[in-house]
Design a protein around this motif. Sequence first.
Motif, short mmCIF file in Angstrom:
data_model
loop_
_atom_site.label_atom_id
_atom_site.label_comp_id
_atom_site.label_asym_id
_atom_site.label_seq_id
_atom_site.Cartn_x
_atom_site.Cartn_y
_atom_site.Cartn_z
N ILE A 124 -26.74 64.60 16.18
CA ILE A 124 -26.22 63.50 15.36
C ILE A 124 -25.41 64.06 14.19
O ILE A 124 -24.37 63.51 13.83
N ALA A 125 -25.87 65.18 13.63
CA ALA A 125 -25.11 65.82 12.54
C ALA A 125 -23.73 66.26 13.02
O ALA A 125 -22.75 66.18 12.27
N ILE A 126 -23.63 66.73 14.26
CA ILE A 126 -22.33 67.11 14.82
C ILE A 126 -21.43 65.89 14.94
O ILE A 126 -20.25 65.94 14.57
N LEU A 127 -21.98 64.78 15.43
CA LEU A 127 -21.20 63.56 15.55
C LEU A 127 -20.72 63.09 14.18
O LEU A 127 -19.56 62.70 14.01
N GLU A 128 -21.59 63.15 13.20
CA GLU A 128 -21.22 62.73 11.84
C GLU A 128 -20.17 63.65 11.24
O GLU A 128 -19.28 63.21 10.50
N ALA A 129 -20.24 64.95 11.58
CA ALA A 129 -19.23 65.89 11.10
C ALA A 129 -17.86 65.59 11.71
O ALA A 129 -16.82 65.69 11.04
N LEU A 130 -17.84 65.22 12.98
CA LEU A 130 -16.58 64.83 13.62
C LEU A 130 -16.01 63.58 12.97
O LEU A 130 -14.79 63.44 12.83
N GLN A 131 -16.90 62.67 12.56
CA GLN A 131 -16.43 61.48 11.84
C GLN A 131 -15.89 61.86 10.47
O GLN A 131 -14.82 61.39 10.06
N GLN A 132 -16.59 62.73 9.77
CA GLN A 132 -16.16 63.15 8.44
C GLN A 132 -14.79 63.85 8.49
O GLN A 132 -13.96 63.70 7.57
N ALA A 133 -14.54 64.56 9.59
CA ALA A 133 -13.26 65.24 9.75
C ALA A 133 -12.13 64.30 10.15
O ALA A 133 -10.98 64.72 10.25
N GLY A 134 -12.46 63.04 10.41
CA GLY A 134 -11.45 62.06 10.77
C GLY A 134 -11.09 62.03 12.23
O GLY A 134 -10.10 61.39 12.62
N HIS A 135 -11.89 62.68 13.08
CA HIS A 135 -11.59 62.73 14.51
C HIS A 135 -12.09 61.50 15.25
O HIS A 135 -11.53 61.14 16.30
N LEU A 136 -13.14 60.88 14.77
CA LEU A 136 -13.71 59.72 15.44
C LEU A 136 -14.36 58.81 14.41
O LEU A 136 -14.50 59.16 13.23
N ARG A 137 -14.76 57.66 14.88
CA ARG A 137 -15.47 56.69 14.04
C ARG A 137 -16.68 56.19 14.79
O ARG A 137 -16.56 55.75 15.95
N ILE A 138 -17.85 56.29 14.19
CA ILE A 138 -19.08 55.78 14.80
C ILE A 138 -19.08 54.27 14.66
O ILE A 138 -19.15 53.74 13.55
N CYS A 139 -19.00 53.58 15.80
CA CYS A 139 -18.86 52.12 15.80
C CYS A 139 -20.20 51.47 16.08
O CYS A 139 -20.91 51.86 17.00
N THR A 140 -20.52 50.46 15.29
CA THR A 140 -21.81 49.80 15.42
C THR A 140 -21.69 48.33 15.80
O THR A 140 -22.71 47.64 15.91
N ASP A 141 -20.48 47.84 15.99
CA ASP A 141 -20.29 46.48 16.49
C ASP A 141 -18.95 46.43 17.23
O ASP A 141 -18.13 47.35 17.13
N THR A 142 -18.74 45.36 17.96
CA THR A 142 -17.54 45.30 18.80
C THR A 142 -16.28 45.12 17.96
O THR A 142 -15.19 45.52 18.40
N ALA A 143 -16.39 44.53 16.78
CA ALA A 143 -15.20 44.42 15.92
C ALA A 143 -14.70 45.81 15.53
O ALA A 143 -13.50 46.08 15.54
N MET A 144 -15.64 46.72 15.20
CA MET A 144 -15.26 48.10 14.89
C MET A 144 -14.65 48.80 16.10
O MET A 144 -13.68 49.55 15.97
N LEU A 145 -15.22 48.55 17.28
CA LEU A 145 -14.68 49.15 18.49
C LEU A 145 -13.24 48.70 18.73
O LEU A 145 -12.35 49.52 19.00
N ARG A 146 -13.00 47.42 18.65
CA ARG A 146 -11.66 46.89 18.90
C ARG A 146 -10.67 47.43 17.86
O ARG A 146 -9.51 47.75 18.18
N GLU A 147 -11.10 47.53 16.63
CA GLU A 147 -10.23 48.02 15.56
C GLU A 147 -9.90 49.50 15.74
O GLU A 147 -8.79 49.94 15.43
#
Length: 349
Positions: free
Chosen positions: A95-118
């Motif tokens: 999970i820390a690796i996933l969060e690091a990828l998010q912090q680097a701007g490579h991905l976004r952890i999406c928790t609802d479908t509005a975030m996914l679509r965006e």
Amino acid sequence: MREPLILDGHNDLLTRLLQRGGLSATADFARSDAGAIDLARARAGGFGGGFFAVWAPSPMDASARMARMQGDSYDMPLPPPLGHGEASAIVAEEIAILEALQQAGHLRICTDTAMLRETLGSERLAAILHIEGAEAIGPDLAELQGLHDRGLRSLGPVWSRETIFGHGVPFRFPSTGDTGPGLTDAGKRLVAACDEMGIMLDLSHLNEAGFRDVARLSRRPLVATHSNAHAISPHARNLTDAQLDAIAESDGIVGLNFACAFLRPDGRMRSDTGLDIVLRHLDHLLDRLGEDRVGIGSDYDGALVPKALTSVADLPALRRAMTDHGIGPETMAKICHGNWLRVLAKSWD
């Protein structure tokens, strides 16, 4: 053909990065490296994101396992249960690796479908935090809320090996998934808690008895994020027509798995597997489930896949094959991402 964008039901990128050095390995994600998924390949292939699996591997001899899966039949013993402490440590690292990828701007952890679509089609990949095998959760489910707070929205109670929640299917060919008992009492509590919290349950590695228990207990759609048709390849990991019919009745979804052993009628893990076999599974899934309940669940970075689909950069070949096979643009868009968005809305809301 880099469109429609693909929202993928399963990848094992986080485990690969953990095994390559953990947080230090995330620096390679922006450019092509030895794996199946990175930012450069994703952009080349129209890979919009998907379910990023957190998985605690068991010690195993991968080369010996691969050799055994070349035979006419095989039945590999499952690893023993993994301890809670060991699993928790690995889950925290991934999970820390996933969060690091998010912090680097490579991905976004999406928790609802509005975030996914965006996020789909943006500069960042859309990531759904998935845990494959719930060994990091104790019988009182105390860890579940904290994981949900960090973004957990999809959970497989087992990865093939036994957990305190239920029993998985072995790597056995030929075989059905009718290989043992169903959910434990803790597993039944886990189903209820996930339903209540809006955490999607993934049935891909669960045996048939556990599958039936979830179908009976859950009020959410039945989902197998990365599974294929047993009628085409009689592997224990694949879904029988009865299971596919239950998924259809619940208005759920199956993600088509690229792992060669689960595609091939002979069950062999060989990369000289043609896209014609992928299309045979797709046809069967569409026939049993309908065009609104089939997606992609590649298993990238976790399995040997056909040479034509070695990485996410090769996904245009799959789109071309589907088009040449007669799948129209509206159905193509549903398979590539629309059906996942539909089912996730019903699973999370």
